[in-house]
Design a protein around this motif. Structure first.
Motif, PDB file in Angstrom:
ATOM      1  N   TYR A  68      46.683  31.772  29.033  1.00 28.70           N
ATOM      2  CA  TYR A  68      47.153  33.149  28.905  1.00 28.70           C
ATOM      3  C   TYR A  68      46.604  33.764  27.634  1.00 28.70           C
ATOM      4  O   TYR A  68      46.111  33.079  26.751  1.00 28.70           O
ATOM      5  CB  TYR A  68      48.675  33.215  28.948  1.00 28.70           C
ATOM      6  CG  TYR A  68      49.411  32.354  27.939  1.00 28.70           C
ATOM      7  CD1 TYR A  68      49.985  32.909  26.805  1.00 28.70           C
ATOM      8  CD2 TYR A  68      49.570  30.987  28.147  1.00 28.70           C
ATOM      9  CE1 TYR A  68      50.685  32.140  25.903  1.00 28.70           C
ATOM     10  CE2 TYR A  68      50.271  30.205  27.245  1.00 28.70           C
ATOM     11  CZ  TYR A  68      50.827  30.786  26.129  1.00 28.70           C
ATOM     12  OH  TYR A  68      51.528  30.013  25.223  1.00 28.70           O
ATOM     13  N   LEU A  69      46.663  35.088  27.597  1.00 31.27           N
ATOM     14  CA  LEU A  69      46.163  35.771  26.412  1.00 31.27           C
ATOM     15  C   LEU A  69      47.058  36.952  26.063  1.00 31.27           C
ATOM     16  O   LEU A  69      47.663  37.580  26.928  1.00 31.27           O
ATOM     17  CB  LEU A  69      44.721  36.221  26.601  1.00 31.27           C
ATOM     18  CG  LEU A  69      44.402  37.194  27.720  1.00 31.27           C
ATOM     19  CD1 LEU A  69      44.367  38.612  27.201  1.00 31.27           C
ATOM     20  CD2 LEU A  69      43.067  36.831  28.342  1.00 31.27           C
ATOM     21  N   PHE A  70      47.159  37.180  24.777  1.00 29.16           N
ATOM     22  CA  PHE A  70      47.927  38.304  24.251  1.00 29.16           C
ATOM     23  C   PHE A  70      46.990  39.482  24.043  1.00 29.16           C
ATOM     24  O   PHE A  70      45.845  39.301  23.623  1.00 29.16           O
ATOM     25  CB  PHE A  70      48.552  37.949  22.898  1.00 29.16           C
ATOM     26  CG  PHE A  70      49.477  36.758  22.925  1.00 29.16           C
ATOM     27  CD1 PHE A  70      50.318  36.509  23.994  1.00 29.16           C
ATOM     28  CD2 PHE A  70      49.514  35.890  21.854  1.00 29.16           C
ATOM     29  CE1 PHE A  70      51.175  35.419  23.996  1.00 29.16           C
ATOM     30  CE2 PHE A  70      50.370  34.795  21.832  1.00 29.16           C
ATOM     31  CZ  PHE A  70      51.200  34.560  22.900  1.00 29.16           C
ATOM     32  N   HIS A  71      47.482  40.686  24.330  1.00 32.99           N
ATOM     33  CA  HIS A  71      46.676  41.866  24.057  1.00 32.99           C
ATOM     34  C   HIS A  71      47.565  43.075  23.795  1.00 32.99           C
ATOM     35  O   HIS A  71      48.738  43.102  24.163  1.00 32.99           O
ATOM     36  CB  HIS A  71      45.671  42.143  25.190  1.00 32.99           C
ATOM     37  CG  HIS A  71      46.290  42.485  26.504  1.00 32.99           C
ATOM     38  ND1 HIS A  71      46.614  43.776  26.861  1.00 32.99           N
ATOM     39  CD2 HIS A  71      46.628  41.712  27.555  1.00 32.99           C
ATOM     40  CE1 HIS A  71      47.127  43.786  28.081  1.00 32.99           C
ATOM     41  NE2 HIS A  71      47.137  42.538  28.527  1.00 32.99           N
ATOM     42  N   ALA A  72      46.973  44.066  23.139  1.00 30.52           N
ATOM     43  CA  ALA A  72      47.684  45.304  22.825  1.00 30.52           C
ATOM     44  C   ALA A  72      47.893  46.107  24.100  1.00 30.52           C
ATOM     45  O   ALA A  72      47.247  45.880  25.125  1.00 30.52           O
ATOM     46  CB  ALA A  72      46.881  46.117  21.818  1.00 30.52           C
ATOM     47  N   LEU A  82      48.855  36.214  32.102  1.00 33.85           N
ATOM     48  CA  LEU A  82      48.751  34.835  32.566  1.00 33.85           C
ATOM     49  C   LEU A  82      47.509  34.750  33.440  1.00 33.85           C
ATOM     50  O   LEU A  82      47.499  35.202  34.574  1.00 33.85           O
ATOM     51  CB  LEU A  82      50.006  34.450  33.358  1.00 33.85           C
ATOM     52  CG  LEU A  82      50.056  33.051  33.965  1.00 33.85           C
ATOM     53  CD1 LEU A  82      49.960  31.976  32.891  1.00 33.85           C
ATOM     54  CD2 LEU A  82      51.326  32.884  34.786  1.00 33.85           C
ATOM     55  N   ALA A  83      46.441  34.204  32.871  1.00 36.49           N
ATOM     56  CA  ALA A  83      45.146  34.207  33.547  1.00 36.49           C
ATOM     57  C   ALA A  83      45.020  33.085  34.567  1.00 36.49           C
ATOM     58  O   ALA A  83      44.419  33.278  35.625  1.00 36.49           O
ATOM     59  CB  ALA A  83      44.021  34.093  32.510  1.00 36.49           C
ATOM     60  N   ASP A  84      45.554  31.920  34.257  1.00 37.31           N
ATOM     61  CA  ASP A  84      45.445  30.761  35.136  1.00 37.31           C
ATOM     62  C   ASP A  84      46.744  29.973  35.124  1.00 37.31           C
ATOM     63  O   ASP A  84      47.357  29.794  34.069  1.00 37.31           O
ATOM     64  CB  ASP A  84      44.338  29.802  34.671  1.00 37.31           C
ATOM     65  CG  ASP A  84      42.956  30.413  34.695  1.00 37.31           C
ATOM     66  OD1 ASP A  84      42.568  30.952  35.753  1.00 37.31           O
ATOM     67  OD2 ASP A  84      42.258  30.333  33.672  1.00 37.31           O
ATOM     68  N   LEU A  85      47.113  29.494  36.287  1.00 38.09           N
ATOM     69  CA  LEU A  85      48.239  28.576  36.426  1.00 38.09           C
ATOM     70  C   LEU A  85      47.852  27.603  37.533  1.00 38.09           C
ATOM     71  O   LEU A  85      47.529  28.017  38.648  1.00 38.09           O
ATOM     72  CB  LEU A  85      49.511  29.329  36.809  1.00 38.09           C
ATOM     73  CG  LEU A  85      50.751  28.488  37.095  1.00 38.09           C
ATOM     74  CD1 LEU A  85      51.229  27.793  35.833  1.00 38.09           C
ATOM     75  CD2 LEU A  85      51.861  29.356  37.658  1.00 38.09           C
ATOM     76  N   PHE A  86      47.839  26.330  37.207  1.00 38.50           N
ATOM     77  CA  PHE A  86      47.467  25.337  38.212  1.00 38.50           C
ATOM     78  C   PHE A  86      48.351  24.119  38.058  1.00 38.50           C
ATOM     79  O   PHE A  86      48.522  23.587  36.966  1.00 38.50           O
ATOM     80  CB  PHE A  86      45.999  24.925  38.073  1.00 38.50           C
ATOM     81  CG  PHE A  86      45.543  23.994  39.151  1.00 38.50           C
ATOM     82  CD1 PHE A  86      45.309  24.454  40.439  1.00 38.50           C
ATOM     83  CD2 PHE A  86      45.365  22.649  38.887  1.00 38.50           C
ATOM     84  CE1 PHE A  86      44.899  23.583  41.446  1.00 38.50           C
ATOM     85  CE2 PHE A  86      44.954  21.763  39.886  1.00 38.50           C
ATOM     86  CZ  PHE A  86      44.720  22.236  41.172  1.00 38.50           C
TER      87      PHE A  86
END
Length: 157
Positions: A68-72, A82-86
């Motif tokens: 996952y990544l945080f962004h403004a 949440l970019a990937d969940l496996f």
């Protein structure tokens, strides 16, 4: 339901287990990546303050990953994508994905990025879980930019 023994940020010692799951995710979605792609992603997960990776362990084995990544955000407080969940096929439908999503949501909130969101394929088997944990945005269509193959130029202002 199973109780996840541990969920924690990825560390250098997790590389081999992470890569097995990352390659499993890509195989599941029929995505081809080079070894360099995995190396670059791994470095980002460990070295970038805004990009994070976590693993979930059962019986001493990493069985799931989330990236996952945080962004403004323009209108809201910070967002978390949440970019990937496996989750390993052997432990699916046992609460591991729920535990990971809840862990990511808490981590994001603690770091000032409370707006957690993700994308899913329409026919994903995980949709039942996502519909339970998230708010489905009826009518929202997700687009990704595709460069024009005709080399059309956009007028710059």
């Amino acid at each position: 339901m199973v109780t996840v023994e541990e969920i924690s940020l990825l560390t250098e010692s997790d590389r081999a287990s992470w890569e097995v799951l990352a390659r499993g995710k890509d195989m599941y979605f029929a995505v081809e990546r080079s070894d360099e792609d995995y190396e670059r992603a791994w470095r980002r997960l460990l070295d970038d303050e805004q990009i994070r990776g976590v693993g979930a362990w059962l019986d001493g084995k990493m069985v799931a990953i989330a990236h996952y990544l945080f962004h403004a955000s323009i209108w809201y407080s910070g967002k978390c994508y949440l970019a990937d969940l496996f989750v390993d096929a052997e432990v699916r439908r046992r609460g591991v994905a729920t535990a990971l999503i809840e862990w990511v949501a808490q981590d994001a909130k603690e770091h000032g990025f409370p707006g957690l969101y993700w994308n899913s394929l329409e026919d994903s088997p995980a949709r039942a879980l996502y519909d339970n944990l998230g708010k489905f945005q009826q009518g929202l269509i997700h687009y990704t930019y595709r460069p024009d193959t005709n080399n059309r130029r956009v007028n710059a202002r």
